[in-house]
Design a protein around this motif. Structure first.
Motif, PDB file in Angstrom:
ATOM      1  N   LEU A 192      70.398  35.634 -63.974  1.00 12.10           N
ATOM      2  CA  LEU A 192      70.777  34.446 -64.732  1.00 12.10           C
ATOM      3  C   LEU A 192      71.901  34.786 -65.713  1.00 12.10           C
ATOM      4  CD1 LEU A 192      67.286  32.869 -65.506  1.00 12.10           C
ATOM      5  CD2 LEU A 192      68.918  32.220 -63.725  1.00 12.10           C
ATOM      6  N   PHE A 215      80.882  31.220 -66.549  1.00  8.80           N
ATOM      7  CA  PHE A 215      80.952  30.103 -67.475  1.00  8.80           C
ATOM      8  C   PHE A 215      81.500  30.554 -68.816  1.00  8.80           C
ATOM      9  CE2 PHE A 215      77.657  29.252 -64.407  1.00  8.80           C
ATOM     10  CZ  PHE A 215      78.043  28.008 -63.940  1.00  8.80           C
ATOM     11  N   LYS A 216      82.217  29.609 -69.428  1.00 14.77           N
ATOM     12  CA  LYS A 216      82.788  29.893 -70.722  1.00 14.77           C
ATOM     13  C   LYS A 216      81.994  29.122 -71.756  1.00 14.77           C
ATOM     14  CE  LYS A 216      87.412  30.019 -72.705  1.00 14.77           C
ATOM     15  NZ  LYS A 216      87.253  31.394 -73.157  1.00 14.77           N
ATOM     16  N   PHE A 217      81.543  29.801 -72.769  1.00 13.09           N
ATOM     17  CA  PHE A 217      80.865  29.079 -73.848  1.00 13.09           C
ATOM     18  C   PHE A 217      81.173  29.777 -75.148  1.00 13.09           C
ATOM     19  CE2 PHE A 217      78.014  31.931 -71.623  1.00 13.09           C
ATOM     20  CZ  PHE A 217      77.474  32.705 -72.625  1.00 13.09           C
ATOM     21  N   ARG A 260      74.867  23.670 -59.963  1.00 15.99           N
ATOM     22  CA  ARG A 260      75.248  25.027 -60.398  1.00 15.99           C
ATOM     23  C   ARG A 260      74.142  26.035 -60.109  1.00 15.99           C
ATOM     24  NH1 ARG A 260      76.508  21.540 -64.315  1.00 15.99           N
ATOM     25  NH2 ARG A 260      78.693  21.285 -64.905  1.00 15.99           N
ATOM     26  N   ARG A 265      87.571  33.181 -65.198  1.00 19.11           N
ATOM     27  CA  ARG A 265      86.980  31.979 -65.767  1.00 19.11           C
ATOM     28  C   ARG A 265      87.311  30.734 -64.968  1.00 19.11           C
ATOM     29  NH1 ARG A 265      85.937  34.298 -70.661  1.00 19.11           N
ATOM     30  NH2 ARG A 265      84.130  35.478 -70.045  1.00 19.11           N
ATOM     31  N   HIS A 266      86.462  29.762 -65.123  1.00 16.88           N
ATOM     32  CA  HIS A 266      86.716  28.478 -64.498  1.00 16.88           C
ATOM     33  C   HIS A 266      88.033  27.899 -64.961  1.00 16.88           C
ATOM     34  CE1 HIS A 266      83.019  26.266 -62.813  1.00 16.88           C
ATOM     35  NE2 HIS A 266      83.248  27.406 -62.220  1.00 16.88           N
ATOM     36  N   PRO A 267      88.806  27.394 -64.062  1.00 15.41           N
ATOM     37  CA  PRO A 267      89.965  26.637 -64.521  1.00 15.41           C
ATOM     38  C   PRO A 267      89.444  25.376 -65.214  1.00 15.41           C
ATOM     39  CG  PRO A 267      89.683  26.438 -62.144  1.00 15.41           C
ATOM     40  CD  PRO A 267      88.653  27.403 -62.610  1.00 15.41           C
ATOM     41  N   LYS A 325      88.766  21.879 -66.127  1.00 15.50           N
ATOM     42  CA  LYS A 325      88.961  20.593 -65.442  1.00 15.50           C
ATOM     43  C   LYS A 325      88.761  19.477 -66.457  1.00 15.50           C
ATOM     44  CE  LYS A 325      87.368  22.443 -61.112  1.00 15.50           C
ATOM     45  NZ  LYS A 325      86.147  22.574 -60.335  1.00 15.50           N
ATOM     46  N   LEU A 342      83.140  17.890 -67.872  1.00 17.63           N
ATOM     47  CA  LEU A 342      82.623  18.906 -66.964  1.00 17.63           C
ATOM     48  C   LEU A 342      82.582  20.256 -67.661  1.00 17.63           C
ATOM     49  CD1 LEU A 342      81.743  19.095 -63.981  1.00 17.63           C
ATOM     50  CD2 LEU A 342      83.987  20.079 -63.533  1.00 17.63           C
ATOM     51  N   GLN A 356      79.719  20.471 -69.979  1.00 15.96           N
ATOM     52  CA  GLN A 356      78.490  20.719 -69.212  1.00 15.96           C
ATOM     53  C   GLN A 356      78.404  22.178 -68.792  1.00 15.96           C
ATOM     54  OE1 GLN A 356      77.982  18.218 -65.847  1.00 15.96           O
ATOM     55  NE2 GLN A 356      77.877  16.346 -67.053  1.00 15.96           N
ATOM     56  N   ASP A 357      79.547  22.703 -68.346  1.00 14.68           N
ATOM     57  CA  ASP A 357      79.598  24.099 -67.936  1.00 14.68           C
ATOM     58  C   ASP A 357      79.184  25.011 -69.074  1.00 14.68           C
ATOM     59  OD1 ASP A 357      80.248  23.815 -65.379  1.00 14.68           O
ATOM     60  OD2 ASP A 357      82.328  24.483 -65.535  1.00 14.68           O
ATOM     61  N   SER A 358      79.690  24.731 -70.253  1.00 22.28           N
ATOM     62  CA  SER A 358      79.423  25.668 -71.341  1.00 22.28           C
ATOM     63  C   SER A 358      77.956  25.594 -71.746  1.00 22.28           C
ATOM     64  CB  SER A 358      80.366  25.399 -72.507  1.00 22.28           C
ATOM     65  OG  SER A 358      79.770  24.543 -73.428  1.00 22.28           O
ATOM     66  N   PHE A 380      75.565  24.892 -69.638  1.00 24.78           N
ATOM     67  CA  PHE A 380      74.851  25.574 -68.556  1.00 24.78           C
ATOM     68  C   PHE A 380      74.958  27.099 -68.700  1.00 24.78           C
ATOM     69  CE2 PHE A 380      74.497  27.441 -64.337  1.00 24.78           C
ATOM     70  CZ  PHE A 380      73.312  26.867 -63.900  1.00 24.78           C
ATOM     71  N   GLY A 381      76.166  27.570 -69.011  1.00 23.36           N
ATOM     72  CA  GLY A 381      76.364  29.014 -69.182  1.00 23.36           C
ATOM     73  C   GLY A 381      75.469  29.569 -70.274  1.00 23.36           C
ATOM     74  N   LEU A 382      75.395  28.838 -71.382  1.00 23.29           N
ATOM     75  CA  LEU A 382      74.561  29.272 -72.502  1.00 23.29           C
ATOM     76  C   LEU A 382      73.087  29.302 -72.087  1.00 23.29           C
ATOM     77  CD1 LEU A 382      74.982  30.125 -75.391  1.00 23.29           C
ATOM     78  CD2 LEU A 382      74.565  27.785 -76.107  1.00 23.29           C
ATOM     79  N   MET A 384      71.946  29.880 -69.134  1.00 22.17           N
ATOM     80  CA  MET A 384      71.738  31.034 -68.253  1.00 22.17           C
ATOM     81  C   MET A 384      71.542  32.311 -69.063  1.00 22.17           C
ATOM     82  SD  MET A 384      71.864  30.210 -64.997  1.00 22.17           S
ATOM     83  CE  MET A 384      70.738  28.996 -65.570  1.00 22.17           C
TER      84      MET A 384
END
Lengths: 279, 313
Positions: A92, A100-102, A181, B17-19, B21, B25, B28-30, B32-34, B36
């Protein structure tokens, strides 16, 4: 020229083989000794090759006060538990860090890796108190929890690296098809990253199977002992007399699974070691 | 914690890294990444963050196994500085690391030069040389405990076979012979790992450099000292830090083989922490010793990085 080349080739083989023999010597002699009769193990002068082969040392591994087969089972449980827990967490996190960027992702990754610099041995005293407060002293679960912490930075590092190199186009294609995802992790990432999974698994498995000091500290009842710890009770022996047959068979039971796993999967083990320590 | 002390912390790389968009989105990605990463961060907090802080807190207390801790300030630390066993253990562990490290590094360097070329033979020997590394220090130490036994061990059998009859009976209970056995065991077990690291470093040196040197008339020995060693510097720094760190933190081998004999002279620092925390159940003192070890190792690693760093950097 041809002659010089072949001569240096011969000396290369001689030197390398000599080193190989020295390195293999302890492994071979303990294997041989584990099949000797107790009488032969106690005769002087000692032998290298067994005069008589017996399985008594293995059969008797559970008949002494210290049950080695029971410990082999405990070690298996702890190893599988550590591999499972660390792989779930590392997969994970590796996915999160790689894809992912956060906010704070760089710092979070550095923090995870920086834990590698803390000597595990120094942390055992406070970890004992933490596990005590959770009621997990003398418990295999407690051992799995601290072993997982020990292997996490390395396994996360390996998983993140192997997930970073999956082509973005594959993920984009799946995203366009409406795959979520989390499903991408299972259907796109993991099938492509299995060499990383194997490396991480081997690393976690060897660590959990072989770790000595933590198990020595946390486990107090003999029925919970893992293999390295049960060997200490064999070393003391009953009536001050060491049963070399049992001790050597115990050593073989501890080392052979590691050697077989390594020989079968050494390519992944080596690439994992190198990716984890260099860079 | 996994490998003791890695020399180089990799920079988190940004290329994959993701381009970016649509904004929604990406948000949401960030999230989701957090999500994970969150389980690992929580886990690290519980089983690394809390124990690290607790170690410092405990070191300021008289902390028995059962019952309430009492605050003693720097008391444990002043005890530690006056503790003759601890002082000896520090000298002993450092000395052990300093003797052990050059031996294992030199041997690993030799082995790496032997097996670095690409061939079936090299690959086979590499596999063999790394075998002891995957066995635990615990089982290895018990294996050697039998192997060096004066009456029944395989070392005796080999020595007698070649006509040498030395008295081994005191090997593990005398200081120098005991330490020599442990050093030999440790080299046997770890040399393959260091060989692997150095071999991989050597393989990243391009063949052209060697070809140019050969054209200039430099022989193999010169090439080793003037090309291989200098270009291997970053790998060597890492190998030294690993070896010194593992040496200072030595426990399993001495605990199993010499258990402090003779007269606590082979008690290592970790052995002394173990004794105080888990034999005497003086956990506050054990924690104070742990703090000192962490600080000491950090200082040693820092000095090594300074000393071994390329002067041109």
């Amino acid at each position: 020229m041809m002659k010089r080349l072949s001569l240096s080739n011969v000396s290369w083989w001689v030197v390398c083989s000599a080193l190989a023999i020295i390195i293999l010597f302890p492994i071979i002699v303990v294997l041989l000794a584990s099949f000797k009769t107790i009488g032969e193990l106690n005769t002087y002068p000692p032998t290298i090759w067994p005069n008589e082969v017996t399985l008594r040392n293995y059969v008797d591994l559970d008949s002494t006060s210290a049950n080695v087969w029971r410990s082999a089972w405990n070690s298996t449980v702890v190893t599988l538990g550590t591999v499972a827990l660390s792989l779930v967490l590392a997969t994970l996190a590796g996915y999160g860090f790689a894809r992912f960027k956060f906010r704070g992702d760089g710092i979070a990754f550095l923090v995870v890796l920086a834990t590698m610099m803390m000597p595990f041995q120094a942390l055992l005293t406070p970890l004992f108190v933490v596990l005590q407060s959770m009621g997990l002293i003398d418990s295999l679960v407690g051992l799995v929890l601290i072993y997982t912490m020990y292997v996490l930075p390395f396994t996360i590092f390996v998983m993140r690296n192997s997930m970073s190199v999956v082509p973005q186009a594959l993920i984009d294609a799946a995203t366009v098809d409406g795959v979520s995802r989390l499903r991408i992790l299972g259907t796109v990432m993991l099938p492509l990253c299995w060499p990383g999974v194997v490396s991480a698994t081997l690393f976690a498995a060897f660590m959990a199977w072989n770790e000595f000091l933590g198990a020595l500290i946390l486990l107090s009842s003999q029925e919970n002992f893992t293999l390295p710890v049960i060997l200490t009770t064999l070393q003391t022996g009953r009536y001050g007399q060491i049963d070399w047959g049992i001790l050597n068979a115990g050593v073989v039971v501890t080392m052979v699974p590691c050697l077989l796993l390594y020989l079968a999967l050494q390519r992944y083990y080596v690439s994992g070691l190198l990716s984890g320590s260099i860079r | 914690m996994a490998l003791g002390a890695p020399a180089v912390i990799p920079k988190p790389h940004t290329s994959m890294r993701h381009p970016r968009k649509a904004r929604s989105l990406s948000r949401q990605d960030s999230v989701f990444g957090l999500l994970m990463v969150a389980p690992v961060l929580v886990y690290t907090g519980i089983f690394f963050g809390i124990p690290t802080l607790l170690m410092v807190w405990m070191s300021l207390h008289d902390w028995p196994l059962l019952g309430d801790p009492t605050f003693v300030g720097m008391g444990n630390f002043s005890t530690a500085f006056a503790d003759p066993v601890f002082r000896h253990a520090v000298v002993f562990s450092l000395g052990y690391a300093l003797v052990q490290t050059p031996l294992v590094v030199a041997l690993a360097l030799l082995m790496a030069s032997l097996v670095r070329r690409q061939s079936k033979g090299s690959a086979l020997f590499r596999i063999i040389y790394l075998m002891p590394y995957v066995m635990g220090f615990g089982s290895s130490a018990f294996l050697w405990y039998w192997m060096v036994d004066d009456r029944t061990g395989a070392v005796k059998a080999v020595l007698l076979a070649v006509g040498i009859n030395v008295n081994q009976s005191a090997w593990l209970s005398e200081f120098i012979p005991g330490v020599i056995v442990v050093i030999t065991l440790t080299i046997w077990k770890t040399v393959g790992f260091f060989m692997l690291l150095m071999m991989s470093g050597m393989q990243s040196i391009s063949d052209e450099v060697y070809e140019a040197a050969t054209l200039d008339g430099a022989n193999k020995v010169k090439q080793f000292f003037f090309i291989t060693l200098p270009l291997l510097r970053p790998t060597l720094v890492m190998v030294f830090i690993f070896a010194i760190t593992w040496g200072v933190l030595v426990f399993d081998q001495f605990y199993i083989l010499t258990s402090g004999r003779p007269d606590n002279r082979t008690v290592s620092v970790v052995h002394w922490i173990f004794t105080n925390s888990f034999v005497r159940f003086d956990l506050g003192y054990g924690a104070a010793l742990s703090v000192l070890v962490v600080l000491g190792l950090a200082a040693i690693t820092y000095v090594q990085l300074k000393m071994l760093r390329n002067p041109e950097d």
